[in-house]
Motif scaffolding. Sequence first.
Motif, short mmCIF file in Angstrom:
data_model
loop_
_atom_site.label_atom_id
_atom_site.label_comp_id
_atom_site.label_asym_id
_atom_site.label_seq_id
_atom_site.Cartn_x
_atom_site.Cartn_y
_atom_site.Cartn_z
N LEU A 16 -11.59 -0.62 -14.65
CA LEU A 16 -11.29 0.77 -15.02
C LEU A 16 -12.55 1.59 -15.16
O LEU A 16 -12.64 2.74 -14.73
N GLU A 28 0.80 -1.23 0.00
CA GLU A 28 0.00 0.00 0.00
C GLU A 28 0.83 1.28 0.00
O GLU A 28 0.69 2.09 -0.88
N ASP A 58 -1.94 0.88 -11.38
CA ASP A 58 -2.64 1.15 -12.63
C ASP A 58 -2.47 2.60 -13.06
O ASP A 58 -2.80 3.52 -12.31
N LEU A 98 -6.15 9.71 -12.63
CA LEU A 98 -7.33 10.29 -12.00
C LEU A 98 -6.99 10.89 -10.64
O LEU A 98 -7.44 11.98 -10.28
N ILE A 148 -13.83 2.46 -11.80
CA ILE A 148 -13.05 3.54 -11.18
C ILE A 148 -13.42 4.88 -11.81
O ILE A 148 -13.64 5.88 -11.12
N LEU A 149 -13.54 4.86 -13.13
CA LEU A 149 -13.85 6.11 -13.83
C LEU A 149 -15.21 6.66 -13.38
O LEU A 149 -15.34 7.85 -13.09
N GLY A 174 -5.02 -1.38 -6.73
CA GLY A 174 -3.95 -1.20 -5.76
C GLY A 174 -4.26 -1.92 -4.46
O GLY A 174 -4.01 -1.41 -3.38
N ILE A 199 -5.35 -3.52 -10.46
CA ILE A 199 -6.04 -2.29 -10.86
C ILE A 199 -6.39 -1.42 -9.66
O ILE A 199 -6.23 -0.21 -9.68
N LYS A 238 -7.23 14.85 -9.41
CA LYS A 238 -8.04 15.27 -8.26
C LYS A 238 -7.18 15.80 -7.12
O LYS A 238 -7.70 16.16 -6.08
N ARG A 259 -6.64 -0.03 0.53
CA ARG A 259 -7.54 -0.76 1.42
C ARG A 259 -8.11 0.18 2.48
O ARG A 259 -9.15 -0.07 3.07
N LEU A 260 -7.37 1.25 2.73
CA LEU A 260 -7.80 2.26 3.71
C LEU A 260 -7.24 3.59 3.23
O LEU A 260 -6.27 3.63 2.49
N ASN A 299 -17.26 10.42 -7.63
CA ASN A 299 -16.47 10.62 -6.41
C ASN A 299 -17.13 9.99 -5.18
O ASN A 299 -17.05 10.54 -4.07
N ALA A 325 -10.37 5.28 -5.24
CA ALA A 325 -9.93 4.47 -6.39
C ALA A 325 -9.07 3.29 -5.99
O ALA A 325 -9.22 2.21 -6.53
N THR A 326 -8.16 3.51 -5.05
CA THR A 326 -7.21 2.43 -4.76
C THR A 326 -6.97 2.27 -3.26
O THR A 326 -7.34 3.12 -2.46
N TYR A 354 -15.24 6.79 -8.99
CA TYR A 354 -14.23 7.67 -8.39
C TYR A 354 -14.10 8.93 -9.24
O TYR A 354 -14.25 10.04 -8.75
N GLY A 355 -13.90 8.73 -10.55
CA GLY A 355 -13.63 9.86 -11.43
C GLY A 355 -14.80 10.85 -11.52
O GLY A 355 -14.63 12.03 -11.25
#
Lengths: 542, 334
Positions: free
Chosen positions: B149, A232, A258, A264, B152-153, B283, B281, A268, B167-168, B160, B164-165, B156-157
Motif C-alpha cells: 500500500l 483483470e 484493494d 486512489l 502504491i501511495l 490487482g 493488492i 485520479k 498487468r497492462l 504518478n 497502481a493495478t 502511484y498516488g
Amino acid sequence: MKKVKWLSVVSSLVLAIALTGCGQNANSPQVQTPSEQKPADSAGSGETQTTESPNGKDTLVVAMTADQGTLDPGVSMDNSAWKITYPTYERLVEYDGASTEVKAGLAKEWKISDDGLTWTFILNEGHKFADGTPVDAEAVKFTFDRILKIAKGPSDVYGVISEVKVENPNTVVFVLKENFPPFLSTLAANYGGIVNPKVLDHEQNGDLGQNYLASNTAGSGAYHLTEWKKGEYFKLEQNSHSSVQPSLKTIYFRIVGDPSAQRLQLEKGEIDIAEGIPVDQIESVKAFSNVELIQQPSLAVDYLYVNTSQGNPALQNAKVRQAISYALDYQGIIDATQQGYATQMRGPIPKGLWGHDEQAMQYSYDPNKAKELLAEAGVKDLTLDFLYSDNKPFWETTALMAQANLAEVGIKLNLKKVAYATMREMIDKGEFDLCTGVWSPDFADPFMFMNYWFDSNSFGLAGNRAFYKNDEVDQMIRKAASINNIDERKNLYQQAQNIVIEDAAYIYLDQKDFLLPMSKEVKGFTYNPMLEGIYNLATMSK
Amino acid sequence: MKRIIMKRLALLLLVVFGVTLTTFMISHIIPGDPARMIVGQRATEETLQQVRKQLGLDQPVWVQYFHYMKDLLAGDLGTSIRTQKPVVDDLIAFFPATLELALLAFFFAIIIGVPLGILAAVKKDTFWDHSSRVFAISGVSTPVFWSGLVMILIFYGYLNWFPATGRLDIGINPPTRITGLYLVDSILTLDWIAFKNSLWHIIIPAITLSYAQLATVTRQVRASMIEVLGQEYIRTAVANGISGPFLLFGYALRNALIPTITVVGLSFGSLLGGAVVTETIFGWPGMGKYVVESIAYLDFPAMMGFTLVIACGYVLINLIVDLTYYMLDPQIKE
C-alpha cells in the motif's frame, strides 16, 4: 568450444522466434482492427483491437472487487456476476426505471388465465441477438427448458413451470403447475435473460453450452461481452444489432481488489465508478472534488436469526426472544457497523417494497423491559452461542455490540467465529442460538421475505433460518402466495407480519443505504433497488 | 547427474501422490458443501442431490479419490466449481502471471541481496553492516499488504510514476502468447508497446514481493561470506598478494554461493506460493488471487490444482538447486 556451440544454438533459436513473432505483434499499428463480434477469451490470446483512451466520453470504467465465476444466466445465482449479464441479455419484462414494478421488455403484452396457470406473452418484433439472429418464441422456450434441464440455481425459481409452448413465432405460453403470483417479477430478474439457442453450437458433452456461456454472452441486450481478461477486466461493447443506440460504446469492469488502490484510482479519474470502497472509508471520498456519492435506500437488510426450535431451549419462549429484541441498541449498532448509513428495519418486509407496513410494531432499545421479560419468562444466567464469520467484515462489530448489550440484561454471549462455508453448514443444520445474516430480494415481491423466512417447509439455508414454525403463519403466507389479488395478498402478509414480529423469531437490525461513489462526469444513472449493483448502461452517458 | 535427475523425478511422483492425498482428505474434512454453493442456498433438496450426484459427491471418499487420480493421470484436474471451466485451463491462464512476478521479484532479491550481503560481510560490524541488516530485516518484518500500500501511495498516488493495478493498461493488447510471460513474449514478438507497458506494471509489485525475501538472501550471503573469508585458502591467497574484488569474487564468492543457493532456491518456492497477498493488492491476475477466490467458494478442484502446481514447483526447484550444487562443486556427490 562447448560453450560456443551452446551460445550459437540459443542465439539462433531466439532469433528464429523473434523473426516468426514479427508478424504477430499484437500492438503493431498495421493490425489495428475493430474487435467487432469476436468471442471473449481468457488471458493473453493476443487479439487485436484499437488502443483507445480508456476514459473517453464513450467509455465507462467501473472498478469491482472480485472476478466472477460463471456468466451463464441459466446457472449463476451470484448477483455480482449479474452486473455483466444483465445488460447483455434482455428479458420478457424489465424492471421499470427506479421502480420495482415491471414494464414490457421483449414481450409487448401478456395475459394471465383466470386460474393463474396459463401466462401468454406476445413478443415485440425486431429484437436481435448479438449475432443478428432474431429473438423469437423458440428462443424463449429454449431458455426456460434449458434452465430446467440444467437444474442448477435458477431452476428452483422456475420449478413452478410445467411446460413452455410456442404458439407462433411471436407468442409463447407458460403453463404453471400452480398459481404463482410473483412469476412475472421473476421473469424480470437476471435468470430470466433470454439466451440465443445457437449456444448449442458450442455444446460440449451435452452441457447445453454451459462451458461456453460461463465466459461468453449470447443475449440480445444493448451490449455484449467482447473480452474477459481473467482476473483483470471485462469489456462490454455495443451490440450492433440492438435497437437502442447507447451513448456509452464501451464499458470496462475492472477488477481492483484493494479498496485503497480503488480510492486512489477514483480520485485520479482513472475509474468512473468504485464499487469496492467499504463504508468506513466512504467519508473520505466525499472530499474528492470529481466524485459524487450516490446514497439511496436499498432492500438489503441485516438481521439476526434466533434459533427458535433447535437452539437453546430458553429460546423457544417468545418472551426470551422479545427480551433479546429489546436488549439491543439498534442505533448504536447502525452507527458502529454502517457508519450511520442505514435505518432500523420495521418488520420483515423492507421499506420500498410493496407490503411494507409503516405502522408495524418496532422493537426499541429498552434494557429494563428486556429484564422484565426475562424475569417473567423465569430465565436466569442464560448463555447463548452467537455464530458469525468474516464473510462480512462488520459482523465482528455486530457480534461485539450484541455481546455488550446482552450482558447488560444478564445474557452471556459466546462468540463463535468460523469460516464462511462452515457457518453456512451450521446454519443449515441449526447449530447456533443466534447468528448474523444478510438478505436481499431477487425479485420484487414480499414473497422473497415472508415465504422464505417464515414457511416451516424451508428450514435452514433455504430461508427459514430461525427454524420458526407457526401453523397460522404458514397458512397465511401460503395462501398469500397462491392468489392473484394484490390487495388480498397485502392484507394476508400484513396479518402474518404482525404475528411474526410479536414472535420475534428474527432480530430486525437495519435496512442498508446503497452507497456508490461515482465520477461527476457520469450522467443518467438510475438506481433500482431490485437491481442493486447493476447499471442502466444503455441510458447512461458521460 | 542422470541418476540424480531420475531419483528426483521419482521423488516428484511420490510428493505429488502425497500432496493429492493430503489435499483431498483435507478438502473432504472441511465442513461445507460445494454442491450447495453451486445450487444456491434456496434450492430444493432434490436439486441439491442431483448436483451432488453430477459431481460424484455422493460416492464414498475413496471412490472419489480414485476418480480424481485417474483423471489426474490423464492430465485432467477436474472442473472448477466457481468458473465452470477446466481447472487446467484456468491455471494455464493464471500461472504465467504469477511466475513472471515471482521471477522478477527473485531477480530483484538477488541483485540487491547478494551485493548487500557481501558488503555486510566485508564491512562486518561497521555502520554498513548494521544498516544493511536493518534494511533487510525491515523487509521481512513488514507485512506485504502494508509495504504494498505504501508503494502504491508513493509511486502511484504522489509521484504518478507507475500504475497502481493490473498487468497492462486497459486498451493495450497482451503480446502474442508464446510463454505467457508478457515481458518475454513482448521481446520475442518485438512488441515494444506491450513490453514497456507490462514492465511499468510489474516493477512495484515485484519490488514489494522481493522486499519480503531480501533478508533471507542478504543474511545468508553475509554468513557464508564471513565463514569463507575466515578460511585458510583465503588467508593463503591474501598472503600471496591477492586482494580486492578479485579475491572477493574470484575466490570467496563462488564457495559462499553454495549454501546460499539452497536458501535462495527455497525462497523462490515461497515467492510463488506467497504472491497471494501481493496479487490481491496490486490487482495482479495470477494464481494467488484465483485460489483466494476459489477458497471463498469452496472450489475444491481449483484449490487442489493450485496446491499441486505449487508442490511440483517446489520439488522442481529443489532439483534445480541440487543440480546447481553439483555444477558449482563436482566433488559433492548425490
